[in-house]
Design a protein around this motif. Structure first.
Motif, PDB file in Angstrom:
ATOM      1  N   MET A  45      65.634 -25.337  60.498  1.00 41.88           N
ATOM      2  CA  MET A  45      66.498 -24.672  59.511  1.00 41.88           C
ATOM      3  C   MET A  45      67.721 -24.024  60.162  1.00 41.88           C
ATOM      4  SD  MET A  45      65.044 -25.477  56.779  1.00 41.88           S
ATOM      5  CE  MET A  45      65.619 -24.503  55.441  1.00 41.88           C
ATOM      6  N   LEU A  46      67.550 -23.500  61.383  1.00 40.83           N
ATOM      7  CA  LEU A  46      68.673 -22.845  62.054  1.00 40.83           C
ATOM      8  C   LEU A  46      69.613 -23.840  62.731  1.00 40.83           C
ATOM      9  CD1 LEU A  46      66.869 -19.787  63.683  1.00 40.83           C
ATOM     10  CD2 LEU A  46      68.306 -19.816  61.622  1.00 40.83           C
ATOM     11  N   GLU A 100      59.822 -25.401  62.177  1.00 35.23           N
ATOM     12  CA  GLU A 100      60.553 -25.409  60.909  1.00 35.23           C
ATOM     13  C   GLU A 100      61.723 -24.423  60.946  1.00 35.23           C
ATOM     14  OE1 GLU A 100      59.993 -27.461  58.236  1.00 35.23           O
ATOM     15  OE2 GLU A 100      58.525 -28.430  59.520  1.00 35.23           O
ATOM     16  N   ILE A 101      61.508 -23.263  61.527  1.00 33.87           N
ATOM     17  CA  ILE A 101      62.603 -22.292  61.682  1.00 33.87           C
ATOM     18  C   ILE A 101      63.687 -22.892  62.562  1.00 33.87           C
ATOM     19  CG2 ILE A 101      63.211 -20.043  62.678  1.00 33.87           C
ATOM     20  CD1 ILE A 101      60.399 -19.083  61.750  1.00 33.87           C
ATOM     21  N   VAL A 132      61.423 -30.764  57.245  1.00 36.38           N
ATOM     22  CA  VAL A 132      60.660 -29.685  56.622  1.00 36.38           C
ATOM     23  C   VAL A 132      59.452 -30.262  55.881  1.00 36.38           C
ATOM     24  CG1 VAL A 132      60.736 -27.869  54.860  1.00 36.38           C
ATOM     25  CG2 VAL A 132      62.627 -28.125  56.475  1.00 36.38           C
ATOM     26  N   VAL A 163      55.470 -23.673  62.072  1.00 31.45           N
ATOM     27  CA  VAL A 163      56.351 -22.647  61.490  1.00 31.45           C
ATOM     28  C   VAL A 163      57.557 -22.413  62.406  1.00 31.45           C
ATOM     29  CG1 VAL A 163      56.514 -20.185  60.918  1.00 31.45           C
ATOM     30  CG2 VAL A 163      54.574 -21.536  60.099  1.00 31.45           C
ATOM     31  N   VAL A 164      57.306 -22.290  63.706  1.00 30.32           N
ATOM     32  CA  VAL A 164      58.416 -22.088  64.654  1.00 30.32           C
ATOM     33  C   VAL A 164      59.347 -23.299  64.643  1.00 30.32           C
ATOM     34  CG1 VAL A 164      58.973 -21.835  67.115  1.00 30.32           C
ATOM     35  CG2 VAL A 164      57.125 -20.489  66.115  1.00 30.32           C
TER      36      VAL A 164
END
Length: 164
Positions: free
Chosen positions: A114-115, A110-111, A126, A107-108
């Motif tokens: 995305m950023l 993936e963030i 992703v 999750v971290v």
């Protein structure tokens, strides 16, 4: 004719070898892949490992290797006919926690993708994260289910040992 016990021992050793090969393969991939990845293809040897995303992947791989070790331990318990022991239950619990920690790292990551994906298309990264998360959910669920069943069997065995 091969005895059932001998066949079980051979199967257990085979699975232990498979676990070791998976660990070696994962380690080789972790060390080799960053050097051919697009962003780091022209980076110097140590610059590759200073990339925060790569460092996060390495940190996130630690629970994977711990889970492999715990799986190896469970197979060792099977080989010793000690599968109905608290050690096997603890190993399953550790596998469950490792799978949940891997989900947190994904999750971290993936963030992070995305950023920081910039003009690149982040869909591939992703999607890989979704696949890893799905696999980790399956493993965590299976480990939790087997942990619960094995704990019940260990409790029953302990009660029977006390009454005898």
């Amino acid at each position: 004719m091969i005895s059932l016990n001998h066949m079980k021992k051979r199967s257990t050793i085979f699975l232990q070898v498979v676990i070791i090969l998976i660990g070696i393969g994962a380690l080789v991939l972790l060390l080799w892949e960053p050097h051919i990845e697009g962003v780091n293809a022209n980076a110097k040897f140590f610059e590759v490992y200073l990339d925060p995303f790569i460092a996060l992947i390495y940190l996130g791989s630690i629970p994977f290797f711990i889970a492999l070790w715990e799986t190896y331990k469970i197979l060792r318990y099977v080989g010793q006919n000690k599968i109905f022991s608290q050690g096997a239950v603890n190993a399953l619990r550790n596998i469950k926690y490792c799978a949940l920690i891997i989900i947190g790292f994904v999750v971290v990551e993936e963030i992070f993708i995305m950023l920081n994906h910039g003009s690149d298309d982040a869909v591939g990264g992703v999607f890989m994260g979704v696949i890893i998360t799905f696999g980790s959910i399956v493993i965590a669920t299976a480990a939790a289910m087997f942990e619960r069943m094995l704990q019940s069997a260990v409790d029953i065995k302990s009660e029977n040992d006390l009454t005898v």
